[in-house]
Design an enzyme around this catalytic site. Structure first.
Site, PDB file in Angstrom:
ATOM      1  N   HIS A 156      10.597  22.070  17.813  1.00 42.43           N
ATOM      2  CA  HIS A 156      10.687  22.728  16.509  1.00 42.43           C
ATOM      3  C   HIS A 156      10.993  24.223  16.616  1.00 42.43           C
ATOM      4  O   HIS A 156      11.563  24.800  15.697  1.00 42.43           O
ATOM      5  CB  HIS A 156       9.410  22.490  15.706  1.00 42.43           C
ATOM      6  CG  HIS A 156       9.371  21.124  15.084  1.00 42.43           C
ATOM      7  ND1 HIS A 156       9.453  20.914  13.729  1.00 42.43           N
ATOM      8  CD2 HIS A 156       9.295  19.899  15.647  1.00 42.43           C
ATOM      9  CE1 HIS A 156       9.430  19.613  13.474  1.00 42.43           C
ATOM     10  NE2 HIS A 156       9.323  18.964  14.628  1.00 42.43           N
TER      11      HIS A 156
ATOM     12  N   ASP B  86       2.884   4.929  19.361  1.00 40.14           N
ATOM     13  CA  ASP B  86       2.980   3.851  20.351  1.00 40.14           C
ATOM     14  C   ASP B  86       1.599   3.233  20.496  1.00 40.14           C
ATOM     15  O   ASP B  86       0.719   3.814  21.110  1.00 40.14           O
ATOM     16  CB  ASP B  86       3.478   4.442  21.688  1.00 40.14           C
ATOM     17  CG  ASP B  86       3.441   3.434  22.837  1.00 40.14           C
ATOM     18  OD1 ASP B  86       3.147   2.239  22.587  1.00 40.14           O
ATOM     19  OD2 ASP B  86       3.698   3.848  23.979  1.00 40.14           O
TER      20      ASP B  86
END
Ligand code: HEM
Ligand SMILES: *[C@@H]1O[C@H](CO)[C@@H](O)[C@H](O)[C@H]1NC(C)=O
Length: 330
Positions: A71, A247
């Protein structure tokens, strides 16, 4: 060779010499390995130690350091502009919707304080951001990535540019590829970086459009009940922290399970899903699903490119005293 010839050679040599020395003095100092070796030799060890201490307290700090390098560095420059608070004149990057879910910023200040105690005013927040990402990656089982230092800190937020560099959660792969290409990251590099979605979480607001009003038929039906259980409302209560782990298999480990998940239609974001199904990226996804070493090799290369994106060096920018505030009033 006659006297004239010798003269010519001598002149040419002198000219060549002066040209090279000029080039050396004019070159920007740039990034280098171990930039702080004379000014703060323990800098990289301090970052490592602080990241480890923080990781013991809160495992998810490592995910934040990894997400931060994307970012900050993907948006124009690795200049720690991401860390700046909003001012009366400017909205901070942290407040933009593309930054949704970014967390743990106050712990960056703990790392910075540890460095300020040892070497006041020397180590930039942008180098801290990049080095903490390296240590965070290692803490969650990723590769050790040699990275250069010598970045200086930007003076202002780049919120107005965020959308041109950071894709949205539902962006098409073509747009995603273009955005990454604009900062020097090729297709295998992009596929490897998205493997970061092997750790951490996604809030329901970023995935309810795949569940309501009807379930996206491309989602694996075995994964849907879990997602519905975690995100029971079509409009998530903004105060309830509702999210799904990226996940489910190995949520705390950076590994190639992400690629098996997305091939299995268990990717949470539309971009994750499309990565496994676009003809440009699918072969690479398949290779990374099988070969963790290949994933790590491409991941290492891509993080290095990302970390060297357009840095401020030499006399540009500043060394912030505190990572959330620029020293200079601009
Ligand atoms: C197409 C590009 C990308 C998009 C659209 C995207 C979008 C997102 C979104 C929507 C989230 C969930 C945030 C939340 O709900 O809390 C997320 C999480 C995350 N992203 Fe990405 N991302 C992209 C690329 C990357 C890259 C290149 C990296 C790292 C190099 C990265 C690292 C992470 C990490 C570590 C998390 C989990 C954060 C946590 O649990 O705190 N992402 N991303
Ligand atoms: C992507 O999702 C946002 C909401 O998060 C929505 O406003 C936008 O229209 C969507 N874009 C596309 C291309 O579907």
């Amino acid at each position: 060779m006659g006297g004239k010839g010798v003269m010519m050679v001598a002149i040419l040599c002198l000219w060549a010499l002066s040209a090279t020395s000029e080039a050396v003095t004019e070159a920007e100092p740039g990034l280098m390995m171990n930039f702080y070796k004379d000014t703060c030799p323990q800098a990289e060890d301090i970052v490592r130690e602080q990241v480890k201490l923080l990781y013991k307290r809160h495992k998810n700090t490592a995910f934040s350091w990894l997400r931060n390098i994307f970012h900050d560095c993907a948006v124009e420059s690795c200049d720690a502009s991401l860390l700046l608070d909003s001012t009366r004149r400017e909205l901070g990057e942290k407040e933009h919707d593309r930054s949704f879910g970014l967390r743990n910023f106050r712990y960056i200040e703990e790392i910075k304080e540890a460095l300020e105690r040892e070497c006041p005013g020397v180590v930039s927040c942008s180098d801290i951001l990049v080095l903490s990402a390296r240590e965070g990656i290692e803490a969650v089982g990723g590769p050790y990535i040699p990275l250069k230092t010598g970045r200086r800190d930007g003076l202002k937020s780049r919120t107005d540019m965020l959308e041109s560099y950071l894709p949205d959660h539902n962006e098409s792969i073509s747009v995603v590829l273009e955005k990454f290409k604009s900062i020097g990251i090729d297709t295998p590099g992009l596929v490897a970086l998205l493997g970061s979605h092997s750790v951490g979480r996604t809030h329901c607001v970023k995935l309810v459009h795949r569940l309501y009003p009807e379930v996206d038929p491309s989602l694996n039906p075995d994964h849907v009940p879990h997602m519905l259980h975690k995100c029971p409302d079509s409009i998530p209560d903004p105060k309830a922290v509702q999210y799904v782990r990226n996940d489910r298999g190995t949520p705390m480990v950076l590994d190639n399970n992400y690629y098996r998940n997305i091939l299995d239609n268990k990717g949470l974001l539309l971009v994750d899903h499309q990565l496994a199904h676009d003809k440009r990226t699918r072969p690479i996804v398949k290779k990374m699903a099988k070969d963790q070493a290949y994933f790590f090799k491409e991941f290492t290369r891509a993080i290095q490119i990302l970390s060297e994106n357009n840095p401020l060096t030499g006399s540009k920018g500043e060394i912030r005293k505190q990572c959330n505030l620029a020293n200079k009033n601009h």
